[in-house]
Design an enzyme around this catalytic site. Structure first.
Site, mmCIF file in Angstrom:
data_model
loop_
_atom_site.group_PDB
_atom_site.id
_atom_site.type_symbol
_atom_site.label_atom_id
_atom_site.label_comp_id
_atom_site.label_asym_id
_atom_site.label_seq_id
_atom_site.Cartn_x
_atom_site.Cartn_y
_atom_site.Cartn_z
ATOM 1 N N LYS A 296 0.806 -1.228 0.000
ATOM 2 C CA LYS A 296 0.000 0.000 0.000
ATOM 3 C C LYS A 296 0.838 1.277 0.000
ATOM 4 O O LYS A 296 0.443 2.268 -0.610
ATOM 5 C CB LYS A 296 -0.941 0.018 1.202
ATOM 6 N N ASP B 172 -10.034 3.119 1.782
ATOM 7 C CA ASP B 172 -10.128 2.737 3.187
ATOM 8 C C ASP B 172 -10.662 3.895 4.027
ATOM 9 O O ASP B 172 -11.312 3.675 5.052
ATOM 10 C CB ASP B 172 -8.753 2.333 3.732
#
Length: 314
Positions: free
Chosen positions: A66, A102
């Protein structure tokens, strides 16, 4: 021609995201296939370059990539830039745009947990990885006044605090050593506890002792399972939630980015439930081994995606 969407991580053995996204594509009549790509760090750049092809709608990215993927895309959205992490990629011609869904996924879970109460302003966050970054940024933008971050490796928590130094200039954001007595003292002053570690993912353990959990706390575990932490918190009189809602909404946001269509939330929710009932357990991006290390694996693509005992987060 069938379009492709891939989840890039290491490992990505099983995926709740795959079930959720494929169900959404099929329901909306979109000719697309969701694939799992297990790519170690040395293979990440080649995988990202492949996504530039017209064959692809985009990609999800999960642990351990990420943060590594940030310099490999051409543009970052505000949330991806602010968190320093990307979990969703879209294409603009041959250019790639990095997003962090997210963050809206976490905010949906936070709103559901708080319900009709007034939004708290004091929070304790366990963990300092990609999932924790989405959580902390979400709390900052929700107007929290004090956030304390605990991580077994204090330098990682300090790094997270430093990363958000500018955006958190108006409030108190602190990193503290992971000691039960210190966590207990901070929980006594806080209204919400968020576990963004992988502790409890692969075994029935909690990151903190049950006896230090005060009653009437709001407790969110990004692991999407009824963890020991959540059971202990419920027994103490707390309001609890797991990470499934965050997983669902980060996935819905990614679906809309790839397709331009509203996500069929009910279809995606049912697919998640079916995958969990079928025994899908691995959490993309979550470490499959040591569950005693509070390094979040993450809400994953999801960290999402993962498993009945996966974390949402990405």
């Amino acid at each position: 021609m069938t379009k492709r969407v891939v989840l890039i991580g290491h490992p990505v053995a099983h995926s709740l995201s795959a079930a959720m996204q494929q169900a959404a594509f099929d329901d909306q009549g979109i000719d697309a296939a969701y694939e799992l790509w297990d790519r170690p760090p040395l293979g990440l750049a080649d995988a990202i370059n492949e996504v530039r092809s017209d064959d692809f709608l985009g990609a999800n990215v999960t642990i351990p990539h990420k943060e590594r993927v940030v310099p490999l895309v051409d543009r970052l959205t505000e949330e991806a830039h602010a968190t320093g992490a990307v979990n969703t990629i879209t294409r603009e011609g041959r250019r790639l745009v990095g997003h962090n869904t997210d963050v809206p996924g976490f905010k949906a879970a936070l709103d559901a947990l708080v319900g009709r109460q007034k939004m708290p302003r004091l929070a304790v966050v366990l963990g300092a990885g990609g999932g924790a970054r989405a959580v902390v940024y979400g709390l900052i933008t929700e107007g929290f006044q004090r956030i304390v971050v605990f991580n077994r490796h204090l330098h990682r928590a300090e790094g997270l605090v430093k990363h958000f130094g500018r955006s958190a200039a108006h409030m108190e954001l602190r990193a503290m050593p992971w000691h039960d007595s210190i966590i207990e003292a901070e929980l006594a002053k806080s209204k919400i506890l968020i576990n963004a570690t992988s502790i409890g993912l692969t075994s029935d353990v909690s990151p903190i002792p049950a006896e230090i959990i005060p009653p009437e706390l709001l407790v969110l575990d990004l692991i999407y399972n009824r963890t020991r932490l959540l059971r202990d918190a419920e027994a103490a009189g707390c309001t609890i939630a797991d990470g499934e809602l965050m997983l669902l909404h980060q996935g819905a946001a990614a679906f809309t980015l790839w397709t331009g269509k509203p996500a069929p939330l009910d279809i995606m929710r049912k697919a998640l439930s079916a995958a969990r009932a079928g025994g899908v357990r691995s959490a993309e991006g979550e470490p499959a081994g040591d569950a005693t290390t509070p390094e979040p694996a993450m809400a994953g693509a999801d960290t999402g995606a993962g498993s009945g005992s996966g974390t949402a987060a990405d």
